[in-house]
Design a protein around this motif. Structure first.
Motif, PDB file in Angstrom:
ATOM      1  N   ALA A 163      33.469  19.780   7.162  1.00 16.52           N
ATOM      2  CA  ALA A 163      34.377  20.896   7.953  1.00 16.52           C
ATOM      3  C   ALA A 163      33.779  20.848   9.516  1.00 16.52           C
ATOM      4  CB  ALA A 163      32.947  22.228   8.093  1.00 16.52           C
ATOM      5  N   ARG A 164      32.961  19.653   9.598  1.00 17.76           N
ATOM      6  CA  ARG A 164      33.628  18.383  11.325  1.00 17.76           C
ATOM      7  C   ARG A 164      35.269  19.002  11.157  1.00 17.76           C
ATOM      8  NH1 ARG A 164      30.005  17.878  14.568  1.00 17.76           N
ATOM      9  NH2 ARG A 164      31.687  16.922  16.099  1.00 17.76           N
ATOM     10  N   ALA A 165      35.889  17.838  10.236  1.00 15.75           N
ATOM     11  CA  ALA A 165      37.252  18.213   9.951  1.00 15.75           C
ATOM     12  C   ALA A 165      38.384  19.470  10.440  1.00 15.75           C
ATOM     13  CB  ALA A 165      38.076  17.184   8.497  1.00 15.75           C
ATOM     14  N   ASP A 166      37.536  20.135  10.089  1.00 18.42           N
ATOM     15  CA  ASP A 166      38.178  21.563  10.680  1.00 18.42           C
ATOM     16  C   ASP A 166      38.257  22.136  11.992  1.00 18.42           C
ATOM     17  OD1 ASP A 166      38.400  22.561   8.165  1.00 18.42           O
ATOM     18  OD2 ASP A 166      36.987  23.725   7.644  1.00 18.42           O
ATOM     19  N   GLY A 167      37.852  21.940  13.127  1.00 18.51           N
ATOM     20  CA  GLY A 167      37.709  21.929  14.194  1.00 18.51           C
ATOM     21  C   GLY A 167      38.141  21.003  14.761  1.00 18.51           C
ATOM     22  N   GLU A 168      38.701  20.150  14.742  1.00 20.83           N
ATOM     23  CA  GLU A 168      39.202  18.092  14.945  1.00 20.83           C
ATOM     24  C   GLU A 168      40.800  19.165  14.943  1.00 20.83           C
ATOM     25  OE1 GLU A 168      39.181  14.462  13.153  1.00 20.83           O
ATOM     26  OE2 GLU A 168      37.061  15.131  13.716  1.00 20.83           O
ATOM     27  N   ALA A 169      41.044  19.747  14.766  1.00 17.84           N
ATOM     28  CA  ALA A 169      42.708  20.470  14.652  1.00 17.84           C
ATOM     29  C   ALA A 169      42.622  21.829  15.389  1.00 17.84           C
ATOM     30  CB  ALA A 169      43.096  21.191  13.296  1.00 17.84           C
ATOM     31  N   ILE A 170      41.828  21.817  16.057  1.00  8.50           N
ATOM     32  CA  ILE A 170      41.482  23.487  16.570  1.00  8.50           C
ATOM     33  C   ILE A 170      42.509  23.120  18.496  1.00  8.50           C
ATOM     34  CG2 ILE A 170      39.666  24.595  18.279  1.00  8.50           C
ATOM     35  CD1 ILE A 170      40.513  25.128  15.208  1.00  8.50           C
ATOM     36  N   ARG A 171      42.875  23.769  18.558  1.00  3.91           N
ATOM     37  CA  ARG A 171      43.610  23.962  20.345  1.00  3.91           C
ATOM     38  C   ARG A 171      42.835  24.110  20.789  1.00  3.91           C
ATOM     39  NH1 ARG A 171      46.923  26.840  21.397  1.00  3.91           N
ATOM     40  NH2 ARG A 171      47.875  25.411  23.235  1.00  3.91           N
ATOM     41  N   TYR A 172      41.878  24.083  21.105  1.00  2.00           N
ATOM     42  CA  TYR A 172      40.392  23.818  22.632  1.00  2.00           C
ATOM     43  C   TYR A 172      41.385  25.125  23.923  1.00  2.00           C
ATOM     44  CZ  TYR A 172      37.188  22.469  19.205  1.00  2.00           C
ATOM     45  OH  TYR A 172      36.526  22.110  18.042  1.00  2.00           O
ATOM     46  N   GLU A 173      42.239  24.365  24.106  1.00  2.00           N
ATOM     47  CA  GLU A 173      43.145  24.822  25.444  1.00  2.00           C
ATOM     48  C   GLU A 173      43.549  26.393  25.768  1.00  2.00           C
ATOM     49  OE1 GLU A 173      44.203  22.669  23.866  1.00  2.00           O
ATOM     50  OE2 GLU A 173      43.956  20.342  24.503  1.00  2.00           O
ATOM     51  N   ALA A 174      43.560  27.334  23.912  1.00  2.00           N
ATOM     52  CA  ALA A 174      43.576  28.116  23.860  1.00  2.00           C
ATOM     53  C   ALA A 174      42.993  29.682  24.649  1.00  2.00           C
ATOM     54  CB  ALA A 174      43.938  28.905  22.346  1.00  2.00           C
ATOM     55  N   VAL A 175      41.671  28.661  25.407  1.00  2.00           N
ATOM     56  CA  VAL A 175      40.622  29.200  25.593  1.00  2.00           C
ATOM     57  C   VAL A 175      40.838  29.737  26.407  1.00  2.00           C
ATOM     58  CG1 VAL A 175      37.635  29.570  26.400  1.00  2.00           C
ATOM     59  CG2 VAL A 175      38.472  28.012  23.987  1.00  2.00           C
ATOM     60  N   VAL A 176      40.220  31.162  26.986  1.00  2.00           N
ATOM     61  CA  VAL A 176      40.837  32.245  28.293  1.00  2.00           C
ATOM     62  C   VAL A 176      39.482  32.329  28.633  1.00  2.00           C
ATOM     63  CG1 VAL A 176      42.943  32.417  27.630  1.00  2.00           C
ATOM     64  CG2 VAL A 176      41.257  33.853  27.092  1.00  2.00           C
ATOM     65  N   ALA A 177      37.916  32.517  27.887  1.00  2.00           N
ATOM     66  CA  ALA A 177      37.241  33.197  28.287  1.00  2.00           C
ATOM     67  C   ALA A 177      36.852  31.898  29.419  1.00  2.00           C
ATOM     68  CB  ALA A 177      36.161  33.096  27.237  1.00  2.00           C
ATOM     69  N   PRO A 178      35.529  32.768  30.367  1.00  2.00           N
ATOM     70  CA  PRO A 178      35.447  31.458  31.304  1.00  2.00           C
ATOM     71  C   PRO A 178      34.093  30.827  30.686  1.00  2.00           C
ATOM     72  CG  PRO A 178      35.560  33.930  32.847  1.00  2.00           C
ATOM     73  CD  PRO A 178      36.179  34.124  31.526  1.00  2.00           C
ATOM     74  N   ALA A 179      33.954  28.881  31.117  1.00  2.00           N
ATOM     75  CA  ALA A 179      33.268  28.693  30.208  1.00  2.00           C
ATOM     76  C   ALA A 179      32.708  28.095  30.562  1.00  2.00           C
ATOM     77  CB  ALA A 179      33.833  27.599  29.200  1.00  2.00           C
ATOM     78  N   LEU A 180      30.861  27.582  29.813  1.00  2.00           N
ATOM     79  CA  LEU A 180      29.883  26.896  30.917  1.00  2.00           C
ATOM     80  C   LEU A 180      29.103  26.200  30.043  1.00  2.00           C
ATOM     81  CD1 LEU A 180      27.376  26.621  32.998  1.00  2.00           C
ATOM     82  CD2 LEU A 180      26.534  28.200  31.908  1.00  2.00           C
ATOM     83  N   LEU A 181      29.486  24.520  30.715  1.00  2.00           N
ATOM     84  CA  LEU A 181      29.510  23.583  29.629  1.00  2.00           C
ATOM     85  C   LEU A 181      27.775  22.949  30.653  1.00  2.00           C
ATOM     86  CD1 LEU A 181      29.460  21.491  27.706  1.00  2.00           C
ATOM     87  CD2 LEU A 181      31.341  19.923  29.482  1.00  2.00           C
ATOM     88  N   ILE A 182      26.400  22.820  29.236  1.00  2.00           N
ATOM     89  CA  ILE A 182      25.391  22.370  30.254  1.00  2.00           C
ATOM     90  C   ILE A 182      25.404  21.042  29.796  1.00  2.00           C
ATOM     91  CG2 ILE A 182      23.287  22.724  30.302  1.00  2.00           C
ATOM     92  CD1 ILE A 182      23.569  25.843  29.898  1.00  2.00           C
ATOM     93  N   LEU A 183      25.014  20.234  29.593  1.00  2.00           N
ATOM     94  CA  LEU A 183      25.404  18.681  28.960  1.00  2.00           C
ATOM     95  C   LEU A 183      23.427  18.750  29.971  1.00  2.00           C
ATOM     96  CD1 LEU A 183      28.125  16.990  30.103  1.00  2.00           C
ATOM     97  CD2 LEU A 183      27.665  18.538  27.884  1.00  2.00           C
ATOM     98  N   ALA A 184      22.600  17.867  28.489  1.00  2.00           N
ATOM     99  CA  ALA A 184      22.034  16.903  28.680  1.00  2.00           C
ATOM    100  C   ALA A 184      21.775  15.307  29.223  1.00  2.00           C
ATOM    101  CB  ALA A 184      20.896  16.989  27.132  1.00  2.00           C
ATOM    102  N   THR A 185      20.940  14.991  30.335  1.00  2.00           N
ATOM    103  CA  THR A 185      20.952  13.737  30.507  1.00  2.00           C
ATOM    104  C   THR A 185      20.087  12.869  30.192  1.00  2.00           C
ATOM    105  OG1 THR A 185      19.692  14.379  32.979  1.00  2.00           O
ATOM    106  CG2 THR A 185      22.292  14.240  32.749  1.00  2.00           C
ATOM    107  N   GLY A 186      19.112  12.886  29.430  1.00  2.00           N
ATOM    108  CA  GLY A 186      18.006  12.473  28.810  1.00  2.00           C
ATOM    109  C   GLY A 186      18.342  11.386  28.133  1.00  2.00           C
ATOM    110  N   LEU A 187      19.595  11.135  27.418  1.00  2.00           N
ATOM    111  CA  LEU A 187      20.223  10.063  26.623  1.00  2.00           C
ATOM    112  C   LEU A 187      21.026   9.709  26.548  1.00  2.00           C
ATOM    113  CD1 LEU A 187      20.492  13.956  23.020  1.00  2.00           C
ATOM    114  CD2 LEU A 187      18.252  11.481  24.078  1.00  2.00           C
TER     115      LEU A 187
END
Length: 234
Positions: A163-187
């Motif tokens: 199912a991961r392939a389904d997400g590769e076709a998503i147009r993420y540019e369509a997101v209008v909701a304010p988004a917070l991206l939190i990333l882990a630095t330990g890896l």
């Protein structure tokens, strides 16, 4: 409990999707559309068919939150992507390596002690707090011969990978909701770079880096809760 204290005006729900927790695991139905429908059904129940909700997701849950925000922007108020699963793998080998670890969590293991020892050896830098240990062990079920296996059937995990392939076709540019991206630095730097793809496709408001491994909410619970609450209050 931390978020309840920080967000007294919000109604908080923790959703066990069909691939995790103690929810039922059907034999089929692990496509992206199935998960989107499940989350929207919860949203319909708590906010009405046209109501908006905020989505906070970790790992694959973060990936799913971004997909829903792109496919149904009118339904999503804000999103928090907590060290989300990468949008795409750079190579087949990278995908195989990632899923080798994921499948490894399903066992079988000769005992719960052996399973926990394997998990600790795979993530030695993680904060193996009582909460993290309990969460890991709760995803295992005992077998008649004394061994333990993951609650999620392997066949379901195979469907999840497809199912991961389904997400590769998503147009993420369509997101209008304010988004917070939190990333882990330990890896390592590559782990961060793989997930910065979200910031290239979504207009994220900020990208805080938190010291910890992939399970940031157990490695740095106070810091993560504060970041999430600040974003949802904004």
């Amino acid at each position: 409990r931390r978020l309840r204290a920080m967000l007294p005006g919000h109604r908080l729900l923790a959703v066990d999707t069909r691939d995790g927790g103690r929810t039922d695991h059907p034999a089929r139905g692990y496509g992206l559309a199935d998960f989107v429908a499940d989350v929207l059904a919860v949203a319909d129940t708590v906010a009405g068919p046209a109501g908006r909700v905020s989505l906070v997701g970790h790992s694959r849950g973060g990936w799913l939150a971004a997909c829903i925000a792109a496919l149904h922007p009118a339904r999503v108020d804000r999103i928090v992507l907590l060290d989300p699963a990468r949008i795409t793998f750079g190579s087949t080998a990278a995908g195989d390596a990632a899923y080798a670890w994921i499948f490894g969590n399903l066992g079988p293991f000769p005992s719960r002690e052996a399973a926990l020892a394997w998990a600790r050896s795979e993530e030695p830098a993680a904060a193996w707090s009582p909460t993290r240990v309990a969460a890991f062990l709760d995803n295992l079920v005992d077998q008649p011969d004394g061994s333990v296996v993951g609650r999620l059937p392997r066949a379901a995990m195979e469907q999840l990978r497809a199912a991961r392939a389904d997400g590769e076709a998503i147009r993420y540019e369509a997101v209008v909701a304010p988004a917070l991206l939190i990333l882990a630095t330990g890896l390592g730097a590559q782990h961060v770079a793989d997930r910065m793809t979200y910031a290239e496709r979504i207009a994220v408001t900020t990208v805080p880096h938190v010291a910890g491994t992939h399970f940031l909410h157990t490695d740095a619970p106070d810091e993560v809760a504060a970041l999430v609450a600040r974003h949802l209050r904004a």
